[in-house]
Scaffold this motif. Structure first.
Motif: not given
Length: 122
Positions: A62-66
């Motif tokens: 999730d962090y890397q997508a954001q």
């Protein structure tokens, strides 16, 4: 048993710091390894416990997508601000372009002058 979560080689320092802070905020225990003096080790963040791997992996995904979306937006904003055409740049700053053009013509003249004066020798 420890499991590899995030390779730090090639990752920006701010991303590594944000991943550390994210894991610490969720209370996920981890440790880091460095490449070492010769650079043959693995620079990475490892989980101490396999039981929280799914949670940590979902959190990291999730962090890397954001982050990818945010960085792509920042890149597009910078690119759009610099995406002026040649003529727009010349219209905005004609003096540096004129100086460069005169310098190029001077270099061209110096380079071709001996050949142009050869016809006087013949």
């Amino acid at each position: 048993m420890a499991v590899l979560l995030f390779r730090m080689r090639g990752a920006p320092a701010d991303e590594v710091e944000e991943v550390r802070a994210l894991l610490q905020a969720r209370g996920i225990e981890f440790y880091e390894t460095q490449a070492g003096f010769w650079g043959v080790g693995t620079e990475a963040i490892w989980l101490r416990d396999n039981a929280r791997l799914a949670e940590a992996r979902a959190l990291l995904d999730d962090y890397q997508a954001q982050r990818a979306q945010r960085v792509r937006g920042e890149y597009e904003a910078v690119r759009a601000s610099k995406a002026r055409g040649l003529f727009q740049a010349l219209r905005a700053n004609p003096l540096p372009a004129l100086i460069i053009l005169l310098f190029l013509l001077f270099i061209l003249y110096i380079s071709l002058a001996p050949f142009l004066n050869m016809r006087n020798w013949l």
